[in-house]
Design a protein around this motif. Structure first.
Motif, short mmCIF file in Angstrom:
data_model
loop_
_atom_site.label_atom_id
_atom_site.label_comp_id
_atom_site.label_asym_id
_atom_site.label_seq_id
_atom_site.Cartn_x
_atom_site.Cartn_y
_atom_site.Cartn_z
N ASP A 116 68.78 106.38 22.93
CA ASP A 116 67.63 106.98 23.63
C ASP A 116 66.61 105.93 24.04
O ASP A 116 66.07 105.97 25.16
CB ASP A 116 66.96 108.02 22.73
N GLY B 126 71.26 109.89 19.14
CA GLY B 126 69.94 109.37 19.46
C GLY B 126 69.84 107.86 19.49
O GLY B 126 68.78 107.31 19.83
N ASP C 100 67.76 103.81 27.02
CA ASP C 100 67.62 104.51 28.29
C ASP C 100 66.16 104.57 28.73
O ASP C 100 65.85 104.43 29.92
CB ASP C 100 68.20 105.92 28.17
#
Length: 439
Positions: free
Chosen positions: A373, A370, A376
């Motif tokens: 994340d 994670g 992105d």
């Protein structure tokens, strides 16, 4: 959140004690959820000494977090007053800034007046672990350093444990026989706690009482679940002193004391340098892991060049990123004021952001679940010209928004397909997005 969790705990109440009995505590469950790890894995890492949860049973408004090689890299912010300036309100403002920007732990390093009251206010208002260096308060209560006694020191440690302090830096690895090694250095001893103990040992011609009475310290830690942060009193204060015989002699003793603490089920992490050239950082981390049996490594920086006072949040965050990638578990921030003065709110914020970046970069490089994340998500928002989305996903939304609005403040420009850098004609993303339709 922890009142019900701890109310029935008695005797040895450390997370390490429960982990070695096969018990997964509420704190372990909470850390596992936050780290995307299995609770049993968290328990096993604590039992092995590779992960700690600094959580004094009396600090019940604490949200527990884990420090260890298997967890995401954490950052600590140093706050606290000096004998020259600061107040309770000033320190609470710093604490609030820390929690706002996601600092994982704070250390109250107060050395001036009202140390007890400041610490009490910080713990009462802190949802994150609070650390201290007890020897500072012990020294404040005497006229001369040579007047220190082991009872003074133990009374202070007990007092702070009863207040709810979660972890304490104890300079117990600096031995009397290491003083000649420090004398060979360019800058000698730059650690406050280390210098205090050196002066005491030199005056009395006796061994470090924190070393000889280490078992008594452990007894206090067991009753409150105070994690020990074994201090590096011989950390290098300049590049010329890095990785020398004095530093590693102390580190070896800290490894010995780690095993003693584990025998009593007391949680331990190890403090590290300091000022270290970039090419020596990985070696320093690996050496700590080897000598200290995998106990979590908590590093200050390291600062990778000595020539940038006023910018040491940058010079140190470079070293911190390398250290975290190599295996350091927690990074102690450095502010622009390092070597120059007591940091104010602006300095604290700059130190926090620099170290949030360093820890996050290392988590991505170590492929923490994670970790990427958010990167992105902000990239998708950027490509879609979702300016408000970019701001909210950034580490410092207020600064990101303010920088954008310096030249394009009108609300309509939050929908624009350009910024003030490229203007409406030369935005590469806008130009590329038009390629498929023309083709």
């Amino acid at each position: 959140m922890r009142k019900d969790w701890v109310k029935s705990r008695t005797g040895n109440v450390t997370q390490l004690h429960y982990a070695r009995q096969g018990i997964i505590t509420k704190e372990m469950h909470h850390v596992a959820r936050g780290e995307y790890l299995e609770p049993e894995f968290v328990r096993s890492e604590i039992a092995a000494g590779r992960l700690i949860i600094p959580a004094n049973i009396l600090h019940t408004n604490l949200e527990p977090m884990g420090i260890g090689i298997a967890a995401r890299c954490k950052i600590n912010a140093n706050i606290g007053n000096s004998s020259i300036t600061s107040s309770i309100d000033d320190e609470l403002a710093k604490l609030n800034l820390c929690t706002k920007f996601g600092v994982d732990a704070v250390m109250d390093l107060s050395t001036g007046k009202n140390i007890h009251e400041i610490r009490e206010a910080i713990i009462k208002n802190s949802p994150i672990p609070v650390g201290t260096v007890p020897i500072y308060e012990s020294v404040e209560g005497i006229s001369e350093i040579y007047e220190l006694t082991i009872d003074n020191l133990l009374d202070t440690i007990e007092l702070q444990a009863r207040q709810g302090v979660d972890f304490m830096t104890i300079h117990c690895g600096l031995l009397h026989e290491f003083l000649p090694l420090a004398a060979r250095r360019m800058m000698g001893i730059v650690s406050r706690g280390g210098a205090i103990m050196a002066q005491w040992m030199a005056y009395h011609h006796k061994q470090n009482p924190l070393y000889t009475h280490f078992d008594r310290i452990l007894e206090i830690c067991k009753r409150y679940d105070v994690s020990l942060s074994l201090g590096d009193g011989l950390r290098p204060g300049c590049l010329a002193d890095a990785s020398d015989e004095a530093q590693f002699a102390e580190l070896s003793v800290l490894g010995e004391l780690t095993l003693k603490a584990w025998e009593e089920d007391v949680q331990v992490m190890i403090e590290g340098p300091g000022h270290v050239p970039l090419d020596q950082i990985e070696m320093n981390v690996k050496k700590e892991i080897e000598l200290c049996h995998g106990a979590p490594f908590y590093v200050l920086g390291p600062i990778v060049t000595d020539v940038a006072p006023g910018y040491d949040h940058i010079t140190s965050s470079i070293g911190a990123t390398v250290a975290a990638f190599a295996g350091a578990a927690m990074l102690c921030y450095v502010t622009p004021k390092e070597h120059l003065g007591l940091p104010d709110l602006k300095d604290v914020k700059q130190g926090i952001i620099a170290y949030k970046i360093a820890a996050h970069a290392a988590d991505i490089a170590r492929h923490r679940k994670g970790a990427r994340d958010r990167d992105d998500a902000i990239s998708r928002a950027r490509f879609a010209f979702d300016w408000n989305g970019q701001f909210e996903l950034s580490m410092d939304p207020e600064t990101a928004r303010a920088m954008h609005d310096e030249t394009l403040p009108q609300p309509s420009f939050k929908e624009a397909t350009f910024c003030s850098m490229c203007g409406p004609k030369f935005c590469s993303m806008k130009l590329y997005q038009e390629v498929p339709s023309k083709a």
